[in-house]
Design a protein around this motif. Sequence first.
Motif, PDB file in Angstrom:
ATOM      1  N   LEU A  41      37.940  30.092  39.282  1.00 32.98           N
ATOM      2  CA  LEU A  41      38.486  30.579  40.546  1.00 32.98           C
ATOM      3  C   LEU A  41      38.899  32.034  40.409  1.00 32.98           C
ATOM      4  O   LEU A  41      39.185  32.530  39.325  1.00 32.98           O
ATOM      5  N   SER A  42      38.975  32.743  41.535  1.00 26.97           N
ATOM      6  CA  SER A  42      39.407  34.139  41.528  1.00 26.97           C
ATOM      7  C   SER A  42      40.876  34.226  41.146  1.00 26.97           C
ATOM      8  O   SER A  42      41.676  33.338  41.434  1.00 26.97           O
ATOM      9  N   ALA A  43      41.223  35.345  40.508  1.00 29.10           N
ATOM     10  CA  ALA A  43      42.598  35.533  40.062  1.00 29.10           C
ATOM     11  C   ALA A  43      43.503  35.891  41.234  1.00 29.10           C
ATOM     12  O   ALA A  43      43.083  36.576  42.168  1.00 29.10           O
ATOM     13  N   ASN A  44      44.744  35.407  41.174  1.00 31.60           N
ATOM     14  CA  ASN A  44      45.728  35.741  42.205  1.00 31.60           C
ATOM     15  C   ASN A  44      46.963  36.385  41.587  1.00 31.60           C
ATOM     16  O   ASN A  44      48.066  36.287  42.119  1.00 31.60           O
ATOM     17  N   SER A  45      46.771  37.060  40.460  1.00 34.80           N
ATOM     18  CA  SER A  45      47.891  37.641  39.730  1.00 34.80           C
ATOM     19  C   SER A  45      48.525  38.780  40.516  1.00 34.80           C
ATOM     20  O   SER A  45      47.847  39.555  41.191  1.00 34.80           O
ATOM     21  N   GLN A  46      49.860  38.909  40.401  1.00 36.34           N
ATOM     22  CA  GLN A  46      50.581  40.014  41.021  1.00 36.34           C
ATOM     23  C   GLN A  46      50.576  41.257  40.133  1.00 36.34           C
ATOM     24  O   GLN A  46      50.973  42.332  40.570  1.00 36.34           O
ATOM     25  N   LEU A  47      50.141  41.118  38.885  1.00 35.97           N
ATOM     26  CA  LEU A  47      50.074  42.230  37.943  1.00 35.97           C
ATOM     27  C   LEU A  47      48.666  42.818  37.937  1.00 35.97           C
ATOM     28  O   LEU A  47      47.719  42.203  38.463  1.00 35.97           O
ATOM     29  N   PRO A  48      48.463  44.004  37.383  1.00 34.25           N
ATOM     30  CA  PRO A  48      47.097  44.519  37.214  1.00 34.25           C
ATOM     31  C   PRO A  48      46.240  43.490  36.476  1.00 34.25           C
ATOM     32  O   PRO A  48      46.678  42.896  35.489  1.00 34.25           O
ATOM     33  N   HIS A  49      45.021  43.288  36.944  1.00 35.80           N
ATOM     34  CA  HIS A  49      44.181  42.211  36.419  1.00 35.80           C
ATOM     35  C   HIS A  49      43.525  42.637  35.102  1.00 35.80           C
ATOM     36  O   HIS A  49      42.316  42.843  35.014  1.00 35.80           O
ATOM     37  N   VAL A  50      44.330  42.712  34.054  1.00 34.24           N
ATOM     38  CA  VAL A  50      43.800  43.170  32.767  1.00 34.24           C
ATOM     39  C   VAL A  50      43.083  42.060  32.012  1.00 34.24           C
ATOM     40  O   VAL A  50      42.242  42.324  31.160  1.00 34.24           O
ATOM     41  N   ARG A  51      43.404  40.780  32.307  1.00 39.33           N
ATOM     42  CA  ARG A  51      42.719  39.652  31.667  1.00 39.33           C
ATOM     43  C   ARG A  51      42.304  38.562  32.647  1.00 39.33           C
ATOM     44  O   ARG A  51      41.365  37.822  32.385  1.00 39.33           O
ATOM     45  N   SER A  52      42.997  38.432  33.748  1.00 40.00           N
ATOM     46  CA  SER A  52      42.727  37.315  34.650  1.00 40.00           C
ATOM     47  C   SER A  52      41.383  37.437  35.359  1.00 40.00           C
ATOM     48  O   SER A  52      40.927  36.472  35.974  1.00 40.00           O
ATOM     49  N   ASP A  53      40.742  38.605  35.292  1.00 39.70           N
ATOM     50  CA  ASP A  53      39.390  38.757  35.848  1.00 39.70           C
ATOM     51  C   ASP A  53      38.309  38.489  34.801  1.00 39.70           C
ATOM     52  O   ASP A  53      37.176  38.939  34.940  1.00 39.70           O
ATOM     53  N   GLN A  54      38.665  37.753  33.758  1.00 40.79           N
ATOM     54  CA  GLN A  54      37.707  37.509  32.691  1.00 40.79           C
ATOM     55  C   GLN A  54      36.446  36.802  33.203  1.00 40.79           C
ATOM     56  O   GLN A  54      35.350  37.023  32.683  1.00 40.79           O
ATOM     57  N   ASN A  55      36.608  35.979  34.239  1.00 41.72           N
ATOM     58  CA  ASN A  55      35.422  35.300  34.768  1.00 41.72           C
ATOM     59  C   ASN A  55      34.392  36.288  35.299  1.00 41.72           C
ATOM     60  O   ASN A  55      33.188  36.063  35.208  1.00 41.72           O
ATOM     61  N   LEU A  56      34.844  37.436  35.852  1.00 43.67           N
ATOM     62  CA  LEU A  56      33.911  38.440  36.362  1.00 43.67           C
ATOM     63  C   LEU A  56      33.170  39.130  35.211  1.00 43.67           C
ATOM     64  O   LEU A  56      31.974  39.406  35.308  1.00 43.67           O
ATOM     65  N   TYR A  57      33.895  39.403  34.112  1.00 42.45           N
ATOM     66  CA  TYR A  57      33.247  40.013  32.945  1.00 42.45           C
ATOM     67  C   TYR A  57      32.247  39.051  32.305  1.00 42.45           C
ATOM     68  O   TYR A  57      31.158  39.444  31.894  1.00 42.45           O
ATOM     69  N   TYR A  58      32.630  37.785  32.220  1.00 41.74           N
ATOM     70  CA  TYR A  58      31.759  36.805  31.574  1.00 41.74           C
ATOM     71  C   TYR A  58      30.588  36.396  32.458  1.00 41.74           C
ATOM     72  O   TYR A  58      29.598  35.857  31.967  1.00 41.74           O
ATOM     73  N   ASP A  59      30.702  36.661  33.790  1.00 42.64           N
ATOM     74  CA  ASP A  59      29.618  36.313  34.710  1.00 42.64           C
ATOM     75  C   ASP A  59      28.734  37.532  34.990  1.00 42.64           C
ATOM     76  O   ASP A  59      27.566  37.574  34.608  1.00 42.64           O
ATOM     77  N   LYS A  60      29.300  38.570  35.608  1.00 44.04           N
ATOM     78  CA  LYS A  60      28.508  39.768  35.925  1.00 44.04           C
ATOM     79  C   LYS A  60      28.111  40.548  34.680  1.00 44.04           C
ATOM     80  O   LYS A  60      27.082  41.229  34.679  1.00 44.04           O
ATOM     81  N   GLY A  61      28.917  40.460  33.639  1.00 42.15           N
ATOM     82  CA  GLY A  61      28.618  41.186  32.409  1.00 42.15           C
ATOM     83  C   GLY A  61      28.140  40.284  31.298  1.00 42.15           C
ATOM     84  O   GLY A  61      28.353  40.597  30.117  1.00 42.15           O
ATOM     85  N   LYS A  62      27.495  39.186  31.660  1.00 43.17           N
ATOM     86  CA  LYS A  62      27.050  38.259  30.619  1.00 43.17           C
ATOM     87  C   LYS A  62      26.048  38.916  29.671  1.00 43.17           C
ATOM     88  O   LYS A  62      25.952  38.539  28.501  1.00 43.17           O
ATOM     89  N   ASN A  63      25.293  39.899  30.175  1.00 36.21           N
ATOM     90  CA  ASN A  63      24.438  40.719  29.319  1.00 36.21           C
ATOM     91  C   ASN A  63      25.032  42.129  29.328  1.00 36.21           C
ATOM     92  O   ASN A  63      24.981  42.817  30.348  1.00 36.21           O
ATOM     93  N   GLY A  64      25.632  42.533  28.230  1.00 34.61           N
ATOM     94  CA  GLY A  64      26.313  43.824  28.243  1.00 34.61           C
ATOM     95  C   GLY A  64      26.657  44.310  26.854  1.00 34.61           C
ATOM     96  O   GLY A  64      26.180  43.787  25.839  1.00 34.61           O
ATOM     97  N   ILE A  65      27.511  45.313  26.812  1.00 33.61           N
ATOM     98  CA  ILE A  65      27.923  45.948  25.567  1.00 33.61           C
ATOM     99  C   ILE A  65      29.324  45.464  25.220  1.00 33.61           C
ATOM    100  O   ILE A  65      30.269  45.654  25.992  1.00 33.61           O
ATOM    101  N   ALA A  66      29.451  44.842  24.069  1.00 40.97           N
ATOM    102  CA  ALA A  66      30.754  44.347  23.640  1.00 40.97           C
ATOM    103  C   ALA A  66      31.593  45.465  23.047  1.00 40.97           C
ATOM    104  O   ALA A  66      32.806  45.509  23.256  1.00 40.97           O
ATOM    105  N   GLU A  67      30.978  46.379  22.312  1.00 41.08           N
ATOM    106  CA  GLU A  67      31.697  47.517  21.748  1.00 41.08           C
ATOM    107  C   GLU A  67      30.708  48.606  21.372  1.00 41.08           C
ATOM    108  O   GLU A  67      29.541  48.346  21.095  1.00 41.08           O
ATOM    109  N   LEU A  68      31.194  49.837  21.385  1.00 40.91           N
ATOM    110  CA  LEU A  68      30.416  50.998  20.940  1.00 40.91           C
ATOM    111  C   LEU A  68      31.434  52.088  20.632  1.00 40.91           C
ATOM    112  O   LEU A  68      31.940  52.751  21.534  1.00 40.91           O
ATOM    113  N   GLN A  69      31.760  52.241  19.365  1.00 39.55           N
ATOM    114  CA  GLN A  69      32.885  53.104  19.011  1.00 39.55           C
ATOM    115  C   GLN A  69      32.645  53.812  17.687  1.00 39.55           C
ATOM    116  O   GLN A  69      31.842  53.381  16.858  1.00 39.55           O
TER     117      GLN A  69
END
Length: 760
Positions: free
Chosen positions: A537-565
């Motif tokens: 489900l979508s996040a309903n957090s009152q704080l900046p969504h620093v982790r609660s939007d993980q479903n969007l990263y794991y869905d829209k970013g399922k193919n992506g860059i984990a790190e580059l540093q």
Amino acid sequence: MPSARMSPDGSFNLWAAGTGFTQRYGFSFQATPWLEGSFRDIGTRDLFNAQNTFEGSTYYDRSFGLRIRLQNETDGWPDITVGANDLIGTGLEGAEYLVATKRFGDFDATLGLGWGRYAGTAMFENPLALVFSSFASRTTPTGLVSTSGLPDLSQLFHGKNASLFGGMAWRTPIEGLTLLAEYSSDNYQIESQQHVFKPATQFNVGVSYQVTPGIQAGAAFMYGRTPMLRLSATLDPVHESYDQRLGTHPVAPSIRSDDELQRIARENLAASEPEVQSYNSNGGTLVANIKGQPADCAHYAQMIDAAHDNGFRDVAVTDMEDPKIPVRHCATGNAARFAQQQITMLTSWSYPRVGTAATEQARNAADKLAAEQALRIEALTIHDTQVDVAFSNTHYRTEAEAYGRLVRVLMATMPAEIETFRIVSLVDGIPTRELVLPRSSLERTIAVSGGGTEVLADARTDQTDVASTQPDAPLLVHYPNYDWAIRPVYNQSLFDPNQPYLYQLLAGFGGGVNLTPKIRVEGEAQINVVSDFNQLLSANSQLPHVRSDQNLYYDKGKNGIAELQGSYTTTVAPGVYAVARGGILESMFAGAGGEVLWRPDGERWALGATLYEVWQRGFDRLFDLQPYHVLTGHVSLYYQSPWYDLDFQVDAGRYLAGDSGATFTITRRFTTGVEIGAFATFTNVPFSQFGEGAFDKGFIIRIPMDFMVPLDSQSELGMDLRPVTRDGGQMLQPEQVLYDELRRTDYGELLDNADALVRP
């Protein structure tokens, strides 16, 4: 019903069980021999229908439990344990108990007194309420999570009534088969009121079978109405899973012969005592031929004593060309030691220098043989009777095993004149520990099958810095150099109240380039294999969504860059280390910053600090950034306690959502590398604003790869299990890197695994 029995110290147990109306999952950890913690996730069909918004009409309830053993079983006493269920949560499973279990031959008998849910049959009035009237009241659970997120201690052992429960377990003559019968004091009062389940009887019967030493299966007929199936698995983190691992075997130990050692002794003595014409050895006697009136043989005996275990019990001196001169004979201090030693060796005389050609040959041979052992010699130089080696270990979990394998490489390749091995361990190009080992001590210990602590008693081990590791010879490793790997990546979401289990499996393609020993650029791209994170489900957090939007990263970013540093690591001073990092730091944040760690040698504590400026990444996990950014960092105190190998950590500072506070972590780390513990974070965000759970908390599980499969590896399966993921109290992943990376070179770790020095 609970018994008073506890698992062996350190055991980690997982279980799953199901009946006609409920499913139960959980795990427990035997934190000490007398303390057990547990977590349960229970799904009950058709319970509190109005509160269910997902997954049909199943209500999921999460709870924490704690058990303390008060008395060990003896001839006259049973095991006695006190425990509480659902310390933090809705209170739906809330129950407290005092229980005793005693063994009678093949039978285990249990009798307990229960409160809360275990007082459902209401046998008698709460005995505590007879003394303290306040104990007579107890809040009825409503299925709503406590807004405080803290244990409600006011409910413990409260309630109008209490009840007895008990049972019997019979270990049958069939190996692994146990029959069980019990009287349960839980009458499922709330489930009955909700028309979910009502017991027909309070008696349960069942069977349990030990399939393997770590797996148990069971079945039962419960409350005269419903069958139950149960499966549990036990992880033993105390003992290694495999006696041997696949891969290259250690080099066979090469021990110098008595003849070699006595030859070196004679050459050394001839160089230091020119009046000596010749030497001969006869068993344990060194015969010195001296022109003219020989000096007192005590002079030569003292020299041999200074050489310690050189193999000579006594010294005889004379002038062989003049029969009138008597033979003088003196016993050495080695005489008493000689009878107890199976080999002879020399430790402290100044041997002749090794020639240049021999040096080059030995260096090349050591480099080649170390590479076959998956070790990288960065530099090697020989001078006088000592070899200095700087090496990197990226393969073996314990540095003691890496030292042990490298020592055998040096024993096999270094000339007999080399007596001292000075080995410096490098981690990410920074020198961390210097180990100076007498070759003689190694040979003696290996020959008599001794332990690693005996070698360390004769060794010198210190933290080191850059200046002390500069080799006289050029580096054997050429920069830049490259590495790459393909690995499975597993993401999960557990215990969400609406969707308790979601998963994602990806293929990770990673690699890096070391531009210098201290400068590295690395990254990893991930490709989705299978995922169901789009069901969150979508996040309903009152704080900046620093982790609660993980479903969007794991869905829209399922193919992506984990790190580059890129990173730069260095030693500021002995025991003080630093790293600077910049780039894509993790799946959700990019930025730059660094860390400093002070780890005094020989101390149980360490102190670190981090500071990063980070920007939130786009959901596609590529190169775009979102507007949100924050300055985050912490001061961290680490303490390795002497109690049950428990480690404590406190991180105080600013988190990703801009909130400030501290994280408290307790873990237990075993010599196998398995680490299990728990954490809790309290910040200036009010519990009501934080959301469900009130504050961030959860469990930590770290399982080394070489514990799960018989392969040497520094990789591990790491999981932070949160009952619910929210935005408060969240750190970068990982924010601290130095403490974990340098831990394997800590003196305590070296001592714990010391036997690997002689038996890698």
